[in-house]
Scaffold this motif. Structure first.
Motif, PDB file in Angstrom:
ATOM      1  N   PHE A  33       0.714  -1.068   0.058  1.00  0.00           N
ATOM      2  CA  PHE A  33      -0.041   0.012   0.060  1.00  0.00           C
ATOM      3  C   PHE A  33       0.908   1.087  -0.021  1.00  0.00           C
ATOM      4  O   PHE A  33       2.155   1.225   0.493  1.00  0.00           O
ATOM      5  N   ARG A  34       0.274   2.343  -0.494  1.00  0.00           N
ATOM      6  CA  ARG A  34       0.854   3.474  -0.089  1.00  0.00           C
ATOM      7  C   ARG A  34      -0.126   4.550   0.294  1.00  0.00           C
ATOM      8  O   ARG A  34      -1.290   4.614  -0.751  1.00  0.00           O
ATOM      9  N   VAL A  35       0.503   5.790   0.813  1.00  0.00           N
ATOM     10  CA  VAL A  35      -0.693   6.561   1.248  1.00  0.00           C
ATOM     11  C   VAL A  35      -0.627   7.754   0.267  1.00  0.00           C
ATOM     12  O   VAL A  35       0.346   8.462   0.117  1.00  0.00           O
ATOM     13  N   ALA A  36      -1.776   7.908  -0.410  1.00  0.00           N
ATOM     14  CA  ALA A  36      -1.976   9.017  -1.233  1.00  0.00           C
ATOM     15  C   ALA A  36      -2.115  10.532  -0.697  1.00  0.00           C
ATOM     16  O   ALA A  36      -1.680  11.645  -1.412  1.00  0.00           O
ATOM     17  N   ALA A  37      -3.100  10.458   0.336  1.00  0.00           N
ATOM     18  CA  ALA A  37      -3.211  11.853   0.840  1.00  0.00           C
ATOM     19  C   ALA A  37      -3.868  11.395   2.326  1.00  0.00           C
ATOM     20  O   ALA A  37      -4.439  10.389   2.421  1.00  0.00           O
ATOM     21  N   LEU A  38      -3.642  12.494   3.278  1.00  0.00           N
ATOM     22  CA  LEU A  38      -4.322  12.282   4.493  1.00  0.00           C
ATOM     23  C   LEU A  38      -5.415  13.584   4.594  1.00  0.00           C
ATOM     24  O   LEU A  38      -5.078  14.642   4.357  1.00  0.00           O
ATOM     25  N   ALA A  39      -6.385  13.385   5.568  1.00  0.00           N
ATOM     26  CA  ALA A  39      -7.156  14.548   6.126  1.00  0.00           C
ATOM     27  C   ALA A  39      -7.504  14.463   7.690  1.00  0.00           C
ATOM     28  O   ALA A  39      -7.560  13.113   7.932  1.00  0.00           O
ATOM     29  N   ALA A  40      -7.603  15.246   8.321  1.00  0.00           N
ATOM     30  CA  ALA A  40      -8.003  15.365   9.813  1.00  0.00           C
ATOM     31  C   ALA A  40      -8.592  16.700  10.141  1.00  0.00           C
ATOM     32  O   ALA A  40      -8.676  17.415   9.407  1.00  0.00           O
ATOM     33  N   GLY A  41      -9.079  16.730  11.367  1.00  0.00           N
ATOM     34  CA  GLY A  41      -9.877  17.924  11.970  1.00  0.00           C
ATOM     35  C   GLY A  41      -8.940  19.136  11.813  1.00  0.00           C
ATOM     36  O   GLY A  41      -9.382  20.140  11.618  1.00  0.00           O
ATOM     37  N   ALA A  49       1.274  16.227  10.602  1.00  0.00           N
ATOM     38  CA  ALA A  49       2.508  16.665   9.756  1.00  0.00           C
ATOM     39  C   ALA A  49       3.786  15.112   9.924  1.00  0.00           C
ATOM     40  O   ALA A  49       4.151  15.060   8.948  1.00  0.00           O
ATOM     41  N   ARG A  50       3.602  14.394  10.964  1.00  0.00           N
ATOM     42  CA  ARG A  50       4.562  13.391  11.187  1.00  0.00           C
ATOM     43  C   ARG A  50       3.842  12.446  10.405  1.00  0.00           C
ATOM     44  O   ARG A  50       4.719  11.687   9.796  1.00  0.00           O
ATOM     45  N   ALA A  66      -8.208  27.443   9.829  1.00  0.00           N
ATOM     46  CA  ALA A  66      -7.289  28.221  10.757  1.00  0.00           C
ATOM     47  C   ALA A  66      -5.955  27.406  11.125  1.00  0.00           C
ATOM     48  O   ALA A  66      -5.094  28.037  11.570  1.00  0.00           O
ATOM     49  N   ALA A  67      -6.013  25.938  11.157  1.00  0.00           N
ATOM     50  CA  ALA A  67      -5.036  25.283  11.319  1.00  0.00           C
ATOM     51  C   ALA A  67      -4.004  24.907  10.376  1.00  0.00           C
ATOM     52  O   ALA A  67      -2.780  24.509  10.501  1.00  0.00           O
ATOM     53  N   VAL A  68      -4.200  25.598   9.129  1.00  0.00           N
ATOM     54  CA  VAL A  68      -3.270  25.364   8.006  1.00  0.00           C
ATOM     55  C   VAL A  68      -1.842  26.284   8.244  1.00  0.00           C
ATOM     56  O   VAL A  68      -0.875  25.459   8.092  1.00  0.00           O
ATOM     57  N   PRO A  69      -1.722  27.385   8.887  1.00  0.00           N
ATOM     58  CA  PRO A  69      -0.433  27.769   9.008  1.00  0.00           C
ATOM     59  C   PRO A  69       0.389  27.020   9.903  1.00  0.00           C
ATOM     60  O   PRO A  69       1.694  26.824   9.720  1.00  0.00           O
ATOM     61  N   ALA A  70      -0.122  26.395  11.001  1.00  0.00           N
ATOM     62  CA  ALA A  70       0.579  25.566  12.101  1.00  0.00           C
ATOM     63  C   ALA A  70       0.969  24.148  11.357  1.00  0.00           C
ATOM     64  O   ALA A  70       1.918  23.693  11.608  1.00  0.00           O
ATOM     65  N   LEU A  71      -0.010  23.624  10.547  1.00  0.00           N
ATOM     66  CA  LEU A  71       0.240  22.485   9.757  1.00  0.00           C
ATOM     67  C   LEU A  71       1.602  22.807   8.761  1.00  0.00           C
ATOM     68  O   LEU A  71       2.243  21.795   8.619  1.00  0.00           O
ATOM     69  N   VAL A  83       1.085  19.013  -0.761  1.00  0.00           N
ATOM     70  CA  VAL A  83      -0.041  20.095  -1.181  1.00  0.00           C
ATOM     71  C   VAL A  83      -0.763  20.185   0.305  1.00  0.00           C
ATOM     72  O   VAL A  83      -1.220  18.962   0.690  1.00  0.00           O
ATOM     73  N   VAL A  84      -1.062  21.352   0.706  1.00  0.00           N
ATOM     74  CA  VAL A  84      -1.883  21.502   2.111  1.00  0.00           C
ATOM     75  C   VAL A  84      -3.134  22.186   1.534  1.00  0.00           C
ATOM     76  O   VAL A  84      -3.245  23.316   0.887  1.00  0.00           O
ATOM     77  N   LEU A  85      -4.302  21.553   2.057  1.00  0.00           N
ATOM     78  CA  LEU A  85      -5.584  22.031   1.846  1.00  0.00           C
ATOM     79  C   LEU A  85      -6.146  22.435   3.214  1.00  0.00           C
ATOM     80  O   LEU A  85      -6.040  21.773   4.049  1.00  0.00           O
ATOM     81  N   GLY A  86      -7.143  23.395   3.273  1.00  0.00           N
ATOM     82  CA  GLY A  86      -7.928  23.642   4.297  1.00  0.00           C
ATOM     83  C   GLY A  86      -9.251  24.062   4.421  1.00  0.00           C
ATOM     84  O   GLY A  86      -9.747  24.106   2.876  1.00  0.00           O
ATOM     85  N   GLY A  87      -9.907  23.857   5.290  1.00  0.00           N
ATOM     86  CA  GLY A  87     -11.505  23.933   5.175  1.00  0.00           C
ATOM     87  C   GLY A  87     -12.252  22.517   4.804  1.00  0.00           C
ATOM     88  O   GLY A  87     -11.602  21.627   4.364  1.00  0.00           O
TER      89      GLY A  87
END
Length: 396
Positions: A33-41, A49-50, A66-71, A83-87
């Motif tokens: 398997f490989r991880v293509a993408a992740l999402a969380a609250g 990030a880890r 609002a968590a995008v900058p910290a991520l 790629v970082v996505l928010g909301g």
């Protein structure tokens, strides 16, 4: 090691219990398997990030914009640059990301949009977010192709495995007499209703066999979770509610059973470990070797079964009622319960009042057909507001 090569997986809710265990399964099968993408609250950006850095995810999304900058800062610290996505729209984009399988492990009604997006994109959906199927039943059923949804709940994974024994042809509902969904009974099994008045959150969170998040653990204590699973079984396997039974099995080894019309009963047995149903959904139709430890047959075992006490635990009977009503009724049941569980956990509602309040909200609701996402979300919002009003000012 899993025999397939490089099956791409998107994990929604990756920092939760299901998500972290899914990453265990994936990590134990490099090349499979490989991880293509992740999402969380967005509440645990360090862990997210880890996970992204270790898995090599192409994209990462957080529902809380609002968590995008910290991520981004945490990702940079790990040397990762996905790629970082928010909301909510960012999570929806990840749900449609190019992959083989989307595992939806988002908790609660928030998972509905992701379920619909993944199905519409043609992805195989490994469904741990039962709420999205329950509240959006007509919408999900309309979009899903046969075999596109693979259940991750241990009970429904067990039912699916047992149904594979229905015959050499495809699943035939006519060969099934009834589905038997097992329940551990939770930490208050055997207590009368009046004996649960003083239950505290700490007591309700002490599940005897499973380690889960707080909402699911409280739902298991009230048996609301089992009520939701009855509705889910009805929707997944197209059987009427009078052909879906619940039986208490405290050892949590038999995860569910299928009784056939000829008198034969098939059961699926394994120690309580969510990595097994997760691996089965990710690897389907093949099994992933050593996904979880098997039963030790060299030791003696005693497994017991007992009927459900509907007086002490009325949540399952209420779920049958709302499931039979259909339309927006299941969405109201689920939404009211989420609000009541939150009130209980913060000390604002007695334990028995969780289901009592849900029943009152259900009784007050005028059911409609649930023909659109907007209609479902409107019923969800109404139920949350009504449950919040009913729980305001109450305390244990």
């Amino acid at each position: 090691m899993y025999a397939e090569t490089n099956r791409a997986v998107v994990l929604l809710g990756s920092t939760g219990s299901i998500g972290t265990q899914a990453l265990d399964v994936i990590g134990a099968n490099p090349g499979g398997f490989r991880v293509a993408a992740l999402a969380a609250g967005g509440g645990r950006v360090g862990l997210l990030a880890r996970q992204a850095a270790e898995s090599g995810a192409e994209a990462v999304a957080v529902a809380d914009a609002a968590a995008v900058p910290a991520l981004k800062e945490a990702l940079a610290a790990h040397g990762a640059d996905p790629v970082v996505l928010g909301g909510p729209e960012g999570v929806a984009e990840v749900a449609a990301w190019q992959c083989d399988t989307v595992l939806n492990g988002i908790t609660g009604a928030l998972g509905l949009t992701s379920t619909l997006v993944a199905l519409e994109a043609g992805r195989t959906l490994a469904l741990a977010n039962k709420e999205s199927l329950i509240i959006g039943g007509p919408l999900v059923k309309r979009l899903a192709a046969p075999g596109q949804i693979l259940p991750v709940d241990s009970e429904h994974s067990a039912l699916q495995q047992c149904l594979w024994a229905s015959g050499p042809e495809a699943y035939d509902p006519g060969s099934v007499r009834q589905l038997v969904v097992t329940a551990s009974g939770g930490p208050f099994r055997g207590l009368r209703r009046d004996e649960m008045t003083g239950v505290t959150p700490e007591m309700a969170l002490a599940h005897p066999t499973w380690s889960m998040g707080p909402v699911i653990t409280v739902n298991s204590a009230t048996l609301v979770n089992k009520g939701l699973e009855v509705i889910e079984a009805h929707l997944l396997f197209d059987l009427d509610f009078d052909r879906i039974e619940v039986v208490v099995h405290p050892q949590s080894i038999i995860h569910s059973m299928v009784e056939y019309v000829d008198g034969s009963t098939m059961c699926q047995a394994s120690p309580p470990d969510m990595r097994l149903p997760i691996a089965l959904a990710l690897g389907h139709p093949r099994r992933v070797p050593d996904a979880a430890r098997p039963i030790d047959w060299a030791k003696a075992h005693t497994w017991t079964f007992e009927p459900l006490d509907d007086v002490a635990f009325p949540a399952v009977a209420l779920a049958r009622h709302v499931g039979t009503e259909g339309g927006t009724a299941p969405a109201v049941y689920n939404a009211a319960n989420e609000v009541c569980v939150e009130a209980f956990l913060r000390g604002g509602l007695p334990f028995p009042a969780i289901v009592d309040t849900v029943a009152k909200v259900v009784e007050e609701h005028r059911v409609t057909a649930a023909e659109s996402v907007e209609e479902v979300l409107a019923a969800d919002a109404w139920a949350r507001a009504r449950a919040a009003a009913l729980t305001a000012g109450q305390s244990r």
